[in-house]
Scaffold this active site. Sequence first.
Site, mmCIF file in Angstrom:
data_model
loop_
_atom_site.group_PDB
_atom_site.id
_atom_site.type_symbol
_atom_site.label_atom_id
_atom_site.label_comp_id
_atom_site.label_asym_id
_atom_site.label_seq_id
_atom_site.Cartn_x
_atom_site.Cartn_y
_atom_site.Cartn_z
ATOM 1 N N GLY A 141 0.829 -1.206 0.000
ATOM 2 C CA GLY A 141 0.000 0.000 0.000
ATOM 3 C C GLY A 141 0.864 1.256 0.000
ATOM 4 N N HIS A 142 1.917 1.257 0.839
ATOM 5 C CA HIS A 142 2.820 2.421 0.863
ATOM 6 C C HIS A 142 3.539 2.561 -0.477
ATOM 7 C CE1 HIS A 142 2.877 1.346 5.311
ATOM 8 N NE2 HIS A 142 2.581 2.631 5.355
#
Length: 277
Positions: A32-33
């Site tokens: 996600g990051h």
Amino acid sequence: MKVLHTIADLRAALPGPQACAFVPTMGNLHDGHLALVRQAKGHGLPVVASIFVNRLQFAPHEDFDRYPRTLQRDAELLQGAGCDFVFAPDEREMYPQPQTFKVHPDPALADILEGHFRPGFFVGVATVVMKLFTIVQPKVAVFGKKDYQQLMVIRRMVDQFALPIVIDGGETRRSDQGLALSSRNGYLSAAELSEALALSQTLKQLAAGYRANPGALASLEAEASRQLAARGWAPDYLTVRRRHDLQPPTAADAKAPLVVLGAAKLGTTRLIDNLEF
Ligand code: PAF
């Protein structure tokens, strides 16, 4: 990619104000990051990611001490995603004196939902983000929609302080089964990991129930909480809100773009998720 640990070194390395895209993180990175870093890359500017576990946003009973610090692995992942600069200060660099000047976001936005269950959380987030913004001076900053209320608080802060920064929201990344990626998923046992899917499924049902019968919102929310509790969760909230101010929808909002948000504890791990609909 350069890894800088002090404000002076970062400022010396950066091309100048409003010349980079910024992704603030607390490390322990997941896909996600990295998607946020790739989204930042899309702005055509050098990308800075920060890694700092911000004590100010943790209550004394929360997981500040056990929050995983994985700088070397994080730096490798960031390099693979095309990040140009990593700012990884220690606590003495970020808070050389106790941080007594703080940003207090509008309570109507920040003392509800997460802010109700984690008092002071958004003061801690807004304060560190404001400080990171003044250190990095980005043109664009990318925040994940996974922390939906955080994104709204930051947008409002940037508006009200007239900061010359574009806030870009990144879509939540999910596992194939639908579990929102989160650093805290690492605290879950194998059994809890599969049970964790119930949170997004319950949110989906709540959104569908609301569209079918907007007048029954209160009982639909109560039923969603009952269902999760019956599976062994301890829900804090499951609720339908307007996107822009996170207030409950009125009759006039029934067809407007909304968001359903939830937070609940599974075992000792508190998970949050949301879906725009
Ligand atoms: O979302 C996070 O990881 C944190 O709240 C942030 C924005 C990096 C501030 O510490």
